[in-house]
Design a protein around this motif. Structure first.
Motif, PDB file in Angstrom:
ATOM      1  N   GLY A  40      -0.475   9.296   1.585  1.00  0.00           N
ATOM      2  CA  GLY A  40       0.498   8.211   1.692  1.00  0.00           C
ATOM      3  C   GLY A  40       1.099   7.902   0.332  1.00  0.00           C
ATOM      4  O   GLY A  40       1.110   8.739  -0.562  1.00  0.00           O
ATOM      5  N   GLY A  41       1.594   6.687   0.202  1.00  0.00           N
ATOM      6  CA  GLY A  41       2.229   6.302  -1.047  1.00  0.00           C
ATOM      7  C   GLY A  41       3.616   6.910  -1.149  1.00  0.00           C
ATOM      8  O   GLY A  41       4.182   7.397  -0.173  1.00  0.00           O
ATOM      9  N   SER A  42       4.152   6.923  -2.390  1.00  0.00           N
ATOM     10  CA  SER A  42       5.542   7.359  -2.577  1.00  0.00           C
ATOM     11  C   SER A  42       5.678   8.852  -2.876  1.00  0.00           C
ATOM     12  O   SER A  42       6.696   9.464  -2.520  1.00  0.00           O
ATOM     13  CB  SER A  42       6.165   6.557  -3.724  1.00  0.00           C
ATOM     14  N   SER A  43       4.672   9.448  -3.528  1.00  0.00           N
ATOM     15  CA  SER A  43       4.839  10.840  -3.980  1.00  0.00           C
ATOM     16  C   SER A  43       5.179  11.823  -2.865  1.00  0.00           C
ATOM     17  O   SER A  43       6.068  12.654  -3.034  1.00  0.00           O
ATOM     18  CB  SER A  43       3.592  11.334  -4.734  1.00  0.00           C
ATOM     19  N   ASP A  71      -5.539   8.523   4.759  1.00  0.00           N
ATOM     20  CA  ASP A  71      -5.847   7.093   4.668  1.00  0.00           C
ATOM     21  C   ASP A  71      -4.670   6.311   5.210  1.00  0.00           C
ATOM     22  O   ASP A  71      -3.574   6.854   5.434  1.00  0.00           O
ATOM     23  CB  ASP A  71      -6.191   6.662   3.242  1.00  0.00           C
ATOM     24  N   ARG A  73      -2.996   2.094   5.406  1.00  0.00           N
ATOM     25  CA  ARG A  73      -3.094   0.669   5.069  1.00  0.00           C
ATOM     26  C   ARG A  73      -3.326  -0.106   6.356  1.00  0.00           C
ATOM     27  O   ARG A  73      -2.929   0.314   7.449  1.00  0.00           O
ATOM     28  CB  ARG A  73      -1.794   0.212   4.417  1.00  0.00           C
ATOM     29  N   ASN A  83       1.724   4.191   6.006  1.00  0.00           N
ATOM     30  CA  ASN A  83       1.842   5.630   5.711  1.00  0.00           C
ATOM     31  C   ASN A  83       2.376   6.380   6.924  1.00  0.00           C
ATOM     32  O   ASN A  83       3.143   7.344   6.787  1.00  0.00           O
ATOM     33  CB  ASN A  83       0.488   6.212   5.297  1.00  0.00           C
ATOM     34  N   GLY A 139      -2.804  12.241  -2.986  1.00  0.00           N
ATOM     35  CA  GLY A 139      -2.131  11.759  -4.185  1.00  0.00           C
ATOM     36  C   GLY A 139      -3.205  11.246  -5.143  1.00  0.00           C
ATOM     37  O   GLY A 139      -4.400  11.355  -4.878  1.00  0.00           O
ATOM     38  N   LEU A 140      -2.759  10.685  -6.239  1.00  0.00           N
ATOM     39  CA  LEU A 140      -3.695  10.135  -7.227  1.00  0.00           C
ATOM     40  C   LEU A 140      -3.119   8.845  -7.782  1.00  0.00           C
ATOM     41  O   LEU A 140      -1.964   8.812  -8.223  1.00  0.00           O
ATOM     42  CB  LEU A 140      -3.899  11.140  -8.379  1.00  0.00           C
ATOM     43  N   HIS A 145      -7.913   6.640  -8.203  1.00  0.00           N
ATOM     44  CA  HIS A 145      -8.280   6.680  -6.778  1.00  0.00           C
ATOM     45  C   HIS A 145      -7.508   7.786  -6.077  1.00  0.00           C
ATOM     46  O   HIS A 145      -6.418   8.187  -6.505  1.00  0.00           O
ATOM     47  CB  HIS A 145      -8.039   5.326  -6.094  1.00  0.00           C
ATOM     48  N   THR A 146      -8.072   8.254  -4.968  1.00  0.00           N
ATOM     49  CA  THR A 146      -7.337   9.156  -4.092  1.00  0.00           C
ATOM     50  C   THR A 146      -7.654   8.780  -2.657  1.00  0.00           C
ATOM     51  O   THR A 146      -8.697   8.170  -2.405  1.00  0.00           O
ATOM     52  CB  THR A 146      -7.675  10.637  -4.364  1.00  0.00           C
ATOM     53  N   ALA A 147      -6.764   9.106  -1.731  1.00  0.00           N
ATOM     54  CA  ALA A 147      -6.846   8.523  -0.379  1.00  0.00           C
ATOM     55  C   ALA A 147      -7.017   7.020  -0.608  1.00  0.00           C
ATOM     56  O   ALA A 147      -6.265   6.433  -1.400  1.00  0.00           O
ATOM     57  CB  ALA A 147      -7.960   9.167   0.439  1.00  0.00           C
ATOM     58  N   ARG A 175      -8.466  -1.038   3.676  1.00  0.00           N
ATOM     59  CA  ARG A 175      -7.855   0.263   3.853  1.00  0.00           C
ATOM     60  C   ARG A 175      -8.749   1.048   4.804  1.00  0.00           C
ATOM     61  O   ARG A 175      -9.964   0.781   4.892  1.00  0.00           O
ATOM     62  CB  ARG A 175      -7.755   1.020   2.528  1.00  0.00           C
ATOM     63  N   LYS A 198       0.480   8.857 -14.627  1.00  0.00           N
ATOM     64  CA  LYS A 198      -0.723   9.423 -13.986  1.00  0.00           C
ATOM     65  C   LYS A 198      -1.490  10.363 -14.929  1.00  0.00           C
ATOM     66  O   LYS A 198      -2.554  10.862 -14.575  1.00  0.00           O
ATOM     67  CB  LYS A 198      -0.302  10.202 -12.738  1.00  0.00           C
TER      68      LYS A 198
END
Ligand SMILES: O=C(O)[C@H](O)[C@@H](O)[C@H](O)[C@H](O)COP(=O)(O)O
Length: 244
Positions: A40-43, A71, A73, A83, A139-140, A145-147, A175, A198
């Motif tokens: 998830g996230g933006s990457s 993962d 939210r 996500n 991602g990282l 953290h990841t996931a 989460r 990062k």
């Protein structure tokens, strides 16, 4: 572990998209389907858009691809933080993926029940054999953290290959996340990390001494699978080692 480092994010994205297509076609040829867990996230958004673009969309049989989420939210699927919503918009809708091929976390349930239900859905998908994803994208975070394996959370020490609910103090919220053992069962894991912000986290994970509670992504080491890092030069800028 293989490092893929390119100056421009577009190059990194194309290299990972090529890898995704190759892994998918190999899995489909070997066992008739490709089961992937998305980050998830933006990457990853640009990666999803690239896979759905004319450059890649005809390179594999999407009807044989099954999508899970590493993962999620604890928000509705209509929430901009979701996500699932990001993947639905950037990948599933443009590719007309059948809903039967996408497995969202049921965030209408209380988080602990959502996690348990997701573990069940995964085990059913794998016919109660070992849940071995063909590919898990990660991602990282700049805090390593990841996931949703965040520093100083109890889930870091969970030895079960499952999905867990975790309360994250720094987010003041829950989460739902794959555990490290579930991730490490995968045939392949690929990190996608961009940007100078990062770089310190990348170095902590790849070159600093073990410190799982502070650098949770150090947990990711596939037992019998491939590990790839797709980085731009900015994210790799604090590494002593360079691409292998
Ligand atoms: O749900 C999430 O947010 C992700 O799974 C999380 O682990 C993400 O990969 C990192 O936080 C990096 O996020 P960015 O790509 O937005 O920097």
């Amino acid at each position: 572990m293989k490092l893929h480092i390119s100056p421009a994010t577009t190059e990194v994205l194309h290299e990972l998209a090529d890898y995704f297509v190759a892994a998918a076609n190999q899995a489909i040829a070997a066992h008739g389907r490709f089961t992937v867990a998305l980050s998830g996230g933006s990457s990853p958004k640009k990666l999803f858009e690239l896979l759905a673009s004319d450059a890649f969309k005809d390179q594999l049989d999407w009807t044989k691809v099954y999508f899970f989420f590493g993962d999620e939210r604890n928000v509705p699927h209509t929430d901009p933080q979701s996500n699932y919503l990001m993947a639905k918009t950037a990948l599933f809708e443009p590719l007309h993926i059948d809903a039967a091929q996408t497995f969202a976390v049921d965030t209408s349930l209380p988080p602990a029940q959502a996690a348990e239900a997701y573990t069940t859905a995964i085990n059913q998908h794998f016919n109660s054999e070992q849940a071995r994803f063909d590919l898990i994208l990660l991602g990282l975070g700049d805090n390593s953290h990841t996931a949703s394996l965040f520093p100083h959370t109890s889930v870091l020490h969970d030895k079960s290959a499952s999905v867990q609910d975790v309360y994250v103090e720094e987010l003041k919220g829950h989460r739902i996340t794959f555990t490290a053992p579930l991730i490490n069962q995968a045939r392949a894991v690929a990190f996608l990390v961009f940007g100078e912000d990062k770089a310190a986290a990348v170095r902590h994970i790849l070159e600093d001494k073990e410190d799982i509670d502070n650098f949770p992504a150090q947990l990711i080491a596939p037992t019998d699978g491939d590990l790839h890092w797709f980085l731009d030069t900015a994210a790799a800028s604090k590494l002593d080692q360079q691409a292998s």
